[in-house]
Design an enzyme around this catalytic site. Structure first.
Site, short mmCIF file in Angstrom:
data_model
loop_
_atom_site.label_atom_id
_atom_site.label_comp_id
_atom_site.label_asym_id
_atom_site.label_seq_id
_atom_site.Cartn_x
_atom_site.Cartn_y
_atom_site.Cartn_z
N THR A 388 0.91 -1.13 0.00
CA THR A 388 0.00 0.00 0.00
C THR A 388 0.95 1.18 0.00
O THR A 388 2.16 0.99 0.08
CB THR A 388 -0.87 -0.09 1.28
OG1 THR A 388 -1.77 -1.18 1.15
CG2 THR A 388 -1.66 1.15 1.59
N GLY A 481 -0.60 -3.70 5.41
CA GLY A 481 -1.71 -4.55 5.83
C GLY A 481 -2.07 -4.23 7.27
O GLY A 481 -2.12 -3.07 7.69
N1 GLY Z 1 -5.37 -3.51 1.49
C1 GLY Z 1 -4.84 -3.18 2.74
C2 GLY Z 1 -5.81 -2.50 3.64
O1 GLY Z 1 -6.75 -1.91 3.15
O2 GLY Z 1 -5.68 -2.55 4.82
#
Ligand code: GLY
Length: 579
Positions: A388, A481
């Site tokens: 991310t 995450g």
């Molecule tokens: N895809 C990682 C989150 O939204 O936490």
């Protein structure tokens, strides 16, 4: 017009980002934004952007220099990252934006992806009726309806001050003329040589004649430039209608995905109330559901507030133990209660109350690990992505913007929309796998976060802003995450309890615990072997990890008022740009 809306300032579209022109002409850097060198700390009085790629931070700083505010710079940075940081920067994904205005008020934008209209809780099963991780995480059914363009357009419409076209233009130019590939990006792409072969449009976009690019090469993305030009010219509709929507829906149909032009036409970003809390006199503003981030962050801070954390010493066994116990309880509640608030009744007020923290604190023993019981939720949390990206912006007027957005996994679903040049997310993987499904592989089947038509999947993203006595203190966030929430927690604790400098608060080693599996994961170097043995003697299972988070943050120097941009040293391309 709302209290914070501003009249548009003239901000003529830039045919090419000034930085690109300067680089091309070898013009001395005097006119360009000041950049941090090799990810170092940068101070500025007049505005700051810290992001995962130099050209993106530069695009944001250019927007500030041209008279734009922090929302404008966040939009310019976000679009530029969609070109230069393809692993996570995106227009095919989604995320969250937290804004703090100079008067101390705040708001948040939710542009999380949504499940398509055809979605249902049993959609991740194969032809034999068995749950399929491949369908859930790496198929066209793993793609959620993207939200990023809608989020940027809405935030800009409500609080931006510059012309939209000028904010998208740098990204168009970076895609059309190309940008210089860093060592990290070249290595990241080269690692996907085999994986991307199964995705022809992606392979063609990120490899030259089937060979990896090298650091220093120029990456041109012509289809992406054309899509960005449509967004530049038509705003929201440049993505959710017309050519872009048609191309996306056609790729879905080809690959067996369910997103249609109707799904795209119906997508809307939402402005929501932030989650707010306090920690030892500091004000915390963070993201509301459908992210679990702000709620869990405030819950954990409330619990820690009742302990003398400063006296424990940073990264001591006692500090680590109390962090783990706060994390254990917050992540259990995350699994039990957190989901899209438009579909589930999420008890944010109770979870973030001081009274609830008192209750939780009463269950924590000073020197003995607690117990994580899967039976508490009849399941165990599933995996979620670690790729991310987070960026932080502050303008000269004190408006602060904290953005975390994502494709979920690195390069999302690996599917590039042919003819449109952008990667699609695999965010549907953040929904629970299947109702009631419990497995030793770590799946969870609780009700609130199941895939349903139009529902947003639960997130851990935690874009956060810290203030004190009405003054901005820090803009914080991270990828990673579920570790995101704990990374942000520890940066706040480092600042507030341990009075660390901005650079130390970000660089300091971190730990992660997420209730289940019941393991404390410590970054290498977090503590000595002796201290780790003391922690283990309290009953904690310990594992070591190489890296937790990439927190590109901005702090305000309380003495001088200067903005201090701190790219996380864990990322070689992270860059602060000021002016
Ligand atoms: N895809 C990682 C989150 O939204 O936490």
């Amino acid at each position: 017009m709302g209290p914070h809306m501003k009249l548009r300032q003239p901000f003529p579209p830039m045919p090419l980002p000034a930085a690109l022109l300067l680089a091309a002409c070898n013009v001395p850097a005097a006119a360009a934004p000041e950049l941090s060198v090799f990810g170092g700390v940068l101070e500025s009085r007049d505005g700051m952007v810290v992001s995962a790629y130099p050209d993106a931070s530069r695009a944001g700083a250019e927007a500030l220099r041209a008279g734009g505010n922090a929302v404008d710079a966040a939009v310019a940075t976000g679009f530029a990252l969609a070109v230069t940081h393809p692993a996570a920067g995106n227009i095919g994904g989604g995320g969250f934006m937290v804004i703090r205005f100079p008067d101390g008020s705040s708001t948040v934008f939710d542009f999380r992806e949504k499940a398509p209209l055809k979605a249902h809780p049993e959609m991740f099963v194969d032809e034999n009726g068995e749950y399929s991780s491949r369908i859930h995480h790496r198929s066209h059914l793993a793609v959620g309806v993207p939200g990023t363009v809608a989020g940027f357009a809405l935030a800009h419409e409500k609080y931006g001050s510059a012309e939209w076209a000028g904010l998208v233009a740098p990204a168009v130019a970076l895609a059309r003329a190309g940008f210089e590939i860093s060592e990290r990006l070249a290595a990241s792409l080269a690692r996907r040589l085999d994986a991307f072969r199964d995705y022809p449009a992606t392979f063609a976009q990120f490899f030259r004649d089937g060979e990896p690019y090298r650091a220093g090469d120029t990456l041109v993305q012509a289809d992406l430039a054309a899509t960005l030009a449509r967004i530049r010219d038509r705003g929201h509709d440049g993505f959710y209608a017309g050519e872009t929507a048609r191309l996306l829906a056609a790729e879905m149909e080809r690959g067996g995905g369910w997103i249609t032009e109707e799904d795209l036409a119906r997508y809307r970003a939402v402005e929501r109330e932030p989650v707010r809390g306090t920690y030892r006199g500091y004000d915390v503003v963070s993201m509301a559901p459908p992210s679990s981030g702000g709620t869990a962050l405030v819950q954990m801070l409330n619990v820690l507030e009742g302990f003398d954390v400063a006296a424990m010493g940073a990264n001591s066994p006692s500090h680590a133990h109390h962090l783990v116990e706060a994390m254990r309880r917050a992540f259990r509640d995350r699994a039990l209660f957190l989901a899209d608030p438009d579909f589930a009744d999420v008890p944010v007020e109770r979870l973030t109350s001081k009274a609830y923290a008192d209750e939780i604190r009463g269950t924590i023993r000073a020197e003995a690990a607690g117990v994580s019981r899967p039976a508490d939720v009849a399941g165990r949390p599933g995996r979620d992505g670690t790729e991310t990206t987070h960026y932080s912006v502050v303008d000269a007027g004190g408006m602060a913007v904290s953005v975390t957005y994502t494709l979920e996994g690195g390069y999302g679903s690996y599917v590039t929309v042919p003819g449109a040049g952008f990667l699609l997310n695999n965010e549907m993987g953040d929904f629970n796998a299947r109702p009631g499904l419990t497995s030793e592989r770590g799946l969870i089947g609780t009700e609130p976060n199941l895939a349903r038509p139009g529902q947003r999947m639960l997130s851990s993203m935690t874009p956060t802003i810290l203030a004190r006595d009405g003054e901005l203190v820090a803009v914080v966030g991270s990828p990673g995450g579920r570790t995101i929430i704990n990374t942000v927690l520890q940066i706040v604790v480092n600042v507030v309890d341990f009075r660390m400098s901005p650079a130390d608060a970000v660089a300091s080693k971190r730990l992660h615990h997420q209730w289940l599996p019941d393991v404390a994961r410590l970054e290498d170097g977090y503590m000595s072997e002796t201290d780790a043995a003391a922690l283990a003697a309290m009953g904690h299972e310990i594992a070591w990890s190489t890296r937790q988070g990439i927190a590109h943050c901005i702090f305000v120097d309380a003495g001088t008022g200067a903005l201090v941009g701190v790219p996380d040293p864990r990322d070689g391309d992270g860059t602060a740009a000021g002016h």
